[in-house]
Motif scaffolding. Sequence first.
Motif, short mmCIF file in Angstrom:
data_model
loop_
_atom_site.label_atom_id
_atom_site.label_comp_id
_atom_site.label_asym_id
_atom_site.label_seq_id
_atom_site.Cartn_x
_atom_site.Cartn_y
_atom_site.Cartn_z
N GLY A 169 8.78 4.00 -18.14
CA GLY A 169 7.57 3.26 -17.81
C GLY A 169 7.60 2.32 -16.63
O GLY A 169 6.97 1.28 -16.64
N PHE A 170 8.34 2.67 -15.57
CA PHE A 170 8.26 1.85 -14.37
C PHE A 170 7.92 2.73 -13.18
O PHE A 170 8.02 3.96 -13.24
CB PHE A 170 9.54 1.05 -14.12
CG PHE A 170 10.72 1.88 -13.68
CD1 PHE A 170 10.90 2.23 -12.35
CD2 PHE A 170 11.69 2.28 -14.60
CE1 PHE A 170 12.01 2.98 -11.94
CE2 PHE A 170 12.79 3.02 -14.20
CZ PHE A 170 12.95 3.37 -12.87
N GLY A 171 7.51 2.09 -12.09
CA GLY A 171 7.09 2.84 -10.92
C GLY A 171 7.35 2.08 -9.64
O GLY A 171 8.38 1.41 -9.49
N ILE A 172 6.38 2.11 -8.73
CA ILE A 172 6.59 1.57 -7.39
C ILE A 172 6.74 0.05 -7.39
O ILE A 172 7.25 -0.51 -6.42
CB ILE A 172 5.45 1.97 -6.44
CG1 ILE A 172 4.11 1.46 -6.95
CG2 ILE A 172 5.44 3.48 -6.25
CD1 ILE A 172 2.97 1.70 -5.97
N GLU A 173 6.33 -0.63 -8.49
CA GLU A 173 6.51 -2.08 -8.53
C GLU A 173 8.00 -2.46 -8.50
O GLU A 173 8.35 -3.58 -8.13
CB GLU A 173 5.83 -2.67 -9.77
CG GLU A 173 6.55 -2.45 -11.09
CD GLU A 173 6.38 -1.06 -11.68
OE1 GLU A 173 6.98 -0.78 -12.74
OE2 GLU A 173 5.64 -0.24 -11.08
N LEU A 174 8.87 -1.52 -8.87
CA LEU A 174 10.31 -1.76 -8.81
C LEU A 174 10.98 -1.00 -7.66
O LEU A 174 11.93 -1.50 -7.06
CB LEU A 174 10.98 -1.38 -10.13
CG LEU A 174 10.54 -2.19 -11.36
CD1 LEU A 174 11.33 -1.76 -12.59
CD2 LEU A 174 10.67 -3.69 -11.14
N THR A 175 10.50 0.20 -7.35
CA THR A 175 11.17 0.98 -6.30
C THR A 175 10.86 0.45 -4.90
O THR A 175 11.73 0.48 -4.02
CB THR A 175 10.79 2.47 -6.38
OG1 THR A 175 9.37 2.62 -6.28
CG2 THR A 175 11.29 3.07 -7.70
N ARG A 176 9.65 -0.03 -4.66
CA ARG A 176 9.33 -0.50 -3.31
C ARG A 176 10.15 -1.72 -2.89
O ARG A 176 10.66 -1.76 -1.76
CB ARG A 176 7.83 -0.74 -3.17
CG ARG A 176 7.05 0.56 -3.06
CD ARG A 176 5.59 0.37 -2.74
NE ARG A 176 4.93 1.66 -2.58
CZ ARG A 176 3.63 1.82 -2.35
NH1 ARG A 176 2.84 0.76 -2.26
NH2 ARG A 176 3.12 3.03 -2.22
N PRO A 177 10.30 -2.74 -3.75
CA PRO A 177 11.20 -3.84 -3.36
C PRO A 177 12.63 -3.38 -3.13
O PRO A 177 13.33 -3.90 -2.24
CB PRO A 177 11.11 -4.81 -4.55
CG PRO A 177 9.82 -4.50 -5.21
CD PRO A 177 9.61 -3.03 -5.03
N PHE A 178 13.08 -2.40 -3.92
CA PHE A 178 14.44 -1.89 -3.74
C PHE A 178 14.61 -1.28 -2.36
O PHE A 178 15.55 -1.61 -1.61
CB PHE A 178 14.78 -0.86 -4.82
CG PHE A 178 16.03 -0.09 -4.52
CD1 PHE A 178 17.27 -0.70 -4.65
CD2 PHE A 178 15.97 1.22 -4.07
CE1 PHE A 178 18.44 -0.01 -4.35
CE2 PHE A 178 17.14 1.92 -3.76
CZ PHE A 178 18.37 1.30 -3.90
N PHE A 179 13.71 -0.38 -1.98
CA PHE A 179 13.85 0.27 -0.67
C PHE A 179 13.65 -0.72 0.47
O PHE A 179 14.27 -0.57 1.53
CB PHE A 179 12.88 1.45 -0.57
CG PHE A 179 13.38 2.70 -1.25
CD1 PHE A 179 14.34 3.49 -0.65
CD2 PHE A 179 12.88 3.08 -2.48
CE1 PHE A 179 14.82 4.64 -1.27
CE2 PHE A 179 13.35 4.22 -3.12
CZ PHE A 179 14.32 5.01 -2.51
#
Length: 303
Positions: free
Chosen positions: A110-120
């Motif tokens: 249940g996670f998406g771009i709210e976590l991947t975008r800060p990572f990248f």
Amino acid sequence: MSTAAPTGLALYDRTARQSAAQVISRYSTSFGLASRLCSPAIRTHLADLYALVRIADEIVDGPAAEAGLSPVERRELLDALEAETELAMARGYSSNLVVHAFAQSARATGFGIELTRPFFASMRRDLDPVEFDEAELREYVHGSAEVVGLMCLRAFSEGLSVDPERDARWQRGARHLGAAFQKVNFLRDLADDVEALDRRYFPGVDPRHFGEAEKHRLLDDIDRDLAIAGEVVGELPGGCRRAVAAAHGLFSALAERLRRTPADELLTTRVSVPTTRKLLLLVRAAASRPHAAATAAAEGVPA
């Protein structure tokens, strides 16, 4: 009665996850060993998450640079990996096996771009010379480490009902544990970051004139992160609690070794915990009672 072998998408999913498991087995000692203390379902998710994070990191610092790719070319690769990851999370499929495995775990937990975008965004930041102020450091650590902790937390809490107060506590602990891991690695890699990569992560710290007072100040901040994270380890589900306690204990041991190592030696030596000590931490965490494991994590020692 025999069970039919998977075919089609089920076979592809299994193959993708086996590929992710190969990445963690080849690249990670500490994280890989700690993850073995998790339940099989959580262990699979952690391998999926780790594999994508590792591939992104290798684009920034590892084989991509050794292959002769320029920072511009590596940025293009990182951008393409992020775009493929977002598409896979939306569609449920990628032709890249590691991305496919990651997307399966992201969709399941249940996670998406709210976590991947800060990572990248944080990964991209490392393609340029680094000299942070306090705000930039907080933003970088959030993207490079805290969101990874939050991804793992989604895996840990898969299937649990929503509890806003509990979830807020756990998220705070996950963020601080990720931050502690990252800051410990900054200290361990101090010399290489400056000499080889032109990176100065800690604001106002000149690594070439690094002293005991600065070292202890930074470690006090790390100890605070570890203490906050340790407060919630005992609340975590049984399928992950011992693994988190072991990881917490390992980085507490690293922090203590860094504190005992003279500041000037950190410019020439990468501090590590001996393999026998790592195994002891893991064995004791695996054998400990849940309450004992939590107490050990909070105190930075194995139960």
